[in-house]
Design a protein around this motif. Sequence first.
Motif, PDB file in Angstrom:
ATOM      1  N   PRO A   1       0.789  -1.233   0.000  1.00  0.00           N
ATOM      2  CA  PRO A   1       0.000   0.000   0.000  1.00  0.00           C
ATOM      3  C   PRO A   1       0.821   1.283   0.000  1.00  0.00           C
ATOM      4  N   GLY A   2       2.136   1.169   0.037  1.00  0.00           N
ATOM      5  CA  GLY A   2       2.969   2.343   0.272  1.00  0.00           C
ATOM      6  C   GLY A   2       3.134   3.253  -0.923  1.00  0.00           C
TER       7      GLY A   2
ATOM      8  N   SER B   1       7.174   1.490   1.760  1.00  0.00           N
ATOM      9  CA  SER B   1       5.916   0.887   2.213  1.00  0.00           C
ATOM     10  C   SER B   1       6.105   0.194   3.559  1.00  0.00           C
TER      11      SER B   1
ATOM     12  N   GLU C   1      -4.820   4.360   8.953  1.00  0.00           N
ATOM     13  CA  GLU C   1      -4.050   4.197   7.716  1.00  0.00           C
ATOM     14  C   GLU C   1      -4.682   4.976   6.568  1.00  0.00           C
ATOM     15  N   LYS C   2      -3.878   5.673   5.814  1.00  0.00           N
ATOM     16  CA  LYS C   2      -4.319   6.375   4.619  1.00  0.00           C
ATOM     17  C   LYS C   2      -3.319   6.084   3.505  1.00  0.00           C
ATOM     18  N   ALA C   3      -3.827   5.892   2.312  1.00  0.00           N
ATOM     19  CA  ALA C   3      -2.933   5.656   1.180  1.00  0.00           C
ATOM     20  C   ALA C   3      -3.556   6.198  -0.091  1.00  0.00           C
TER      21      ALA C   3
ATOM     22  N   TYR D   1       1.527   7.609   1.801  1.00  0.00           N
ATOM     23  CA  TYR D   1       1.009   6.660   2.797  1.00  0.00           C
ATOM     24  C   TYR D   1       1.199   7.283   4.168  1.00  0.00           C
TER      25      TYR D   1
ATOM     26  N   GLU E   1       4.446   9.406   7.914  1.00  0.00           N
ATOM     27  CA  GLU E   1       3.994   9.764   6.569  1.00  0.00           C
ATOM     28  C   GLU E   1       5.124   9.488   5.581  1.00  0.00           C
TER      29      GLU E   1
END
Length: 750
Positions: A41-42, A53, A125-127, A132, A144
């Motif tokens: 997801p990174g 990531s 978590e945000k991506a 990310y 971040e």
Amino acid sequence: MRVHISLTIFSLFLLPYSRAQQLTKYVDPFIGTGGHGHTFPGATRPFGMVQLSPDTFNEGWDWCSGYHDSDRSIMGFSHTHLSGTGRGDLMDILVMPGTGDIKLTPGSRSNPADGYRSVFKKESEKASPGYYSVFLDSYGIKAELTTTKRVGFHRYTFPSSDKSHILLDLFHGFKTDSVITAWVRIDNDSTITGYRKTRGWGEGDEKDFANEEIWFTARFSKPFKSAGIGRGQVLSNGLKRADGRDLKVVLNFNTLKNEAILLKVGISYVDEQGALNNLRTETPNWNFEQIRREATEEWEGAMACLQVADTTTKEKKVFYTALYHTMLAPTTFSDVDSRYKGFDKKVRSIPGLENYTIFSLWDTFRAAHPLFTITQPARVNQFIQSMLAQYKEYGLLPVWPLVGSETNCMIGYHAIPVITDAYFKGFRGYDVNLAYEAMKKSAMQDSFGVKYLKKFNYVPADLENKSVSKTLEYAYDDWCIAQMAKALGKKDDYQYFKERSLAYKNVFDSESGFMRGKNSIGAFVPGFDPAFASYGKSDFIEGNSWQYSWFVPHDIEGLIALMGGKAKFSQRLDELFNQKSAEHINKPVDITGLIGEYAHGNEPSHHIAYLYNYAGQPWKTQEKVDEIRRRLYGVEANGLSGNEDCGQMSAWYVFSALGFYPVNPADGKYLFGSPLFKKATIRYNGKTFSIAAKGLSPLNKYIQSVRLNGKSLNRNWITHKEITEGGELEFIMAPKPSESHASARIISER
């Protein structure tokens, strides 16, 4: 006046970032991180060298990317990752911020507090493309990540603490990736340089392993108050340099509440100077938001080649995430100065050329590389030049190259269809004669069963494992060589490789109707079960005869004749999709995404749904393509039915959502399926190709007729040239199949 100027500048500063959200907002990098998708997801750039990531675990098949959606603790953030592969590797240069007591081992998922791991909540978590973030609950730190092409850019927002620290772990990697040697040097109070060499990827008695060398330079925005170097479990303060295998570095800080410490890590596969030069060139300042914005804008530009409209947000999310996934590999291997280390371990440079690695060709020759000829025309010649560079340095075209090593993973010589496809589509920015020489050299070697192919015109099961799969895939690759030979006026080669392309007929059993193993005396191997599949001794690789018997993409008419004609061929396809999966067979984990014995989770099945077109029943193709899209792709973490495989799983979706697919990846034709969008637009070198589906709805999935540029199209395919010249393709859709459309012609000859 001063306020007016400031607002204007601020507005101009934000405008590109806002515009960039038009497509990237539909990308969810968490799709594929669950189930068996094996994605990460990174943060990364399109085809970038760095994939920065989080790693949640480094052992086991579902952690090949270092991350799995089911985990709730993070080991740290490493700089290189594989997207969707079936084996794990890389995960170089792990960084982990922390507070409190220093720990030199990661700890376990069951008890993260035993090491430097941190627990986290999924909702933190945000991506998005190029970014990310996550909140590390164990330390109260917000992490971040963003990147340039060759630099990982970290921002860690700390709590108030006089025991804040950032750890770099040079021993961390996938469990089967062994560290051979490493060194680290503390250059000053804000710069660290290091190196590590590893050996991995290969398994068991395989002879080909990946021997990776990577250098890095890490710079901190704030001087660290002290530093220590760890060897194993022992941390030594005051050391300036250390050599060994199990090395860590700990940098200590005093931090205020909400104080951000930034870290830039440049990497190079060439040398120490390359890492430093990459860092200086690509990140000359400490503006994290600027780099994040530029990453988003680059992704927006990369995805702007395909626009879709009149569809749901969910469908856009699946589509643009798929398009995003197709651009994570191959990856950049050369530095900003064009230098790279060749397969002969010599430092080389081709000015103006970016060298690429991680060609997962057994997967990507099928649809990802044909897609690149539409979405990445500027990179196609460079991909081929990278392949030819490997030929000059290594002696053969790539099979599965990984950061300077040829792993020879999987089978076939599938660089050949990639080059053939590009050549006939007009991509000629490379030495064509050298390319043909390389093709022929790969096809005339004696390794991997090719010497038996040359002798028998099939690969005997008693002399070579995975014999039928090799026979079928070599036959296709040889057809590609024959087409190149014909175009270049090499008549004898054309006749020779054309004959070899018919090798598939020698392993077809007319009695059973399946492809099956044949021994060196010309007898079929007894005890045949078309559902049998095994990683060990088997006539098929990552599949069985149900799935592989359809792999004759260059001569479907010949396969239809072997199976007894169109009616029988269509009946056999029905049986494939309706077959009850054999419970007595313990299938390899790769065989997933099952509809009957059709296995969409692995590549040998990917073209099969389109074969009804050849049998005069295109509505069944339309039904199956629609079913596969609905059942086997989604917006969840487990939204992929199998390994992403460096973009191939997603390339199938991108093509199939547009309404067509390259059954033969090197003949320049795309067979119609069923379009997903009422309107889609392809932008190619300044020209626009529009796709309209009139009357499309969940019920109206059947094509009644097709028009190209306003004229009726009496065939079930469109050419690459017709797309890239611009124009409009119009599908007329209805709730029932069309008999007239069923008679549309299929032509396989180039």
